[in-house]
Scaffold this motif. Sequence first.
Motif, mmCIF file in Angstrom:
data_model
loop_
_atom_site.group_PDB
_atom_site.id
_atom_site.type_symbol
_atom_site.label_atom_id
_atom_site.label_comp_id
_atom_site.label_asym_id
_atom_site.label_seq_id
_atom_site.Cartn_x
_atom_site.Cartn_y
_atom_site.Cartn_z
ATOM 1 N N GLU A 32 -43.275 -70.916 -65.580
ATOM 2 C CA GLU A 32 -43.467 -69.822 -66.741
ATOM 3 C C GLU A 32 -43.992 -68.492 -66.491
ATOM 4 O O GLU A 32 -43.398 -67.481 -67.063
ATOM 5 C CB GLU A 32 -44.261 -70.585 -67.770
ATOM 6 N N LEU A 33 -44.923 -68.466 -65.683
ATOM 7 C CA LEU A 33 -45.330 -67.290 -65.165
ATOM 8 C C LEU A 33 -44.554 -66.365 -64.402
ATOM 9 O O LEU A 33 -44.156 -65.042 -64.987
ATOM 10 C CB LEU A 33 -46.456 -67.293 -64.239
ATOM 11 N N ASP A 35 -41.322 -66.644 -65.046
ATOM 12 C CA ASP A 35 -40.225 -66.268 -66.108
ATOM 13 C C ASP A 35 -40.834 -65.064 -67.138
ATOM 14 O O ASP A 35 -39.878 -64.183 -67.316
ATOM 15 C CB ASP A 35 -40.038 -67.509 -67.002
ATOM 16 N N ASP A 36 -41.807 -65.158 -67.435
ATOM 17 C CA ASP A 36 -42.380 -63.912 -68.032
ATOM 18 C C ASP A 36 -42.606 -62.729 -67.401
ATOM 19 O O ASP A 36 -42.358 -61.618 -67.781
ATOM 20 C CB ASP A 36 -44.034 -64.383 -68.325
ATOM 21 N N ASP A 39 -39.070 -61.305 -67.426
ATOM 22 C CA ASP A 39 -38.872 -60.670 -68.625
ATOM 23 C C ASP A 39 -39.349 -59.337 -68.742
ATOM 24 O O ASP A 39 -38.758 -58.296 -69.248
ATOM 25 C CB ASP A 39 -39.147 -61.604 -69.744
ATOM 26 N N ARG A 40 -40.799 -59.301 -68.367
ATOM 27 C CA ARG A 40 -41.124 -57.981 -68.384
ATOM 28 C C ARG A 40 -40.565 -56.888 -67.778
ATOM 29 O O ARG A 40 -40.396 -55.626 -67.947
ATOM 30 C CB ARG A 40 -42.834 -58.208 -68.361
#
Length: 72
Positions: A32-33, A35-36, A39-40
Amino acid sequence: MKPWHPPSGLRRGLPFAVDDTWTPEQALAVMELLDDLRDRVWTHYGLAIQDLLREQRVTQESSDNFDTDLLF
């Protein structure tokens, strides 16, 4: 066995190993980290990344044969 090389091609830097004792929950948190972070980075650099990838993938020969009239 051949050494593994990351897609970036970098062969120097800090070594990084994934801990094989992580729980599934810990592994999911890392995913999840990442993926975030992706995205950023994409939000800020997406267009520049697309341009760079296009430049890297287009050969001189294919760009010479590219019909610019199709764009307009």
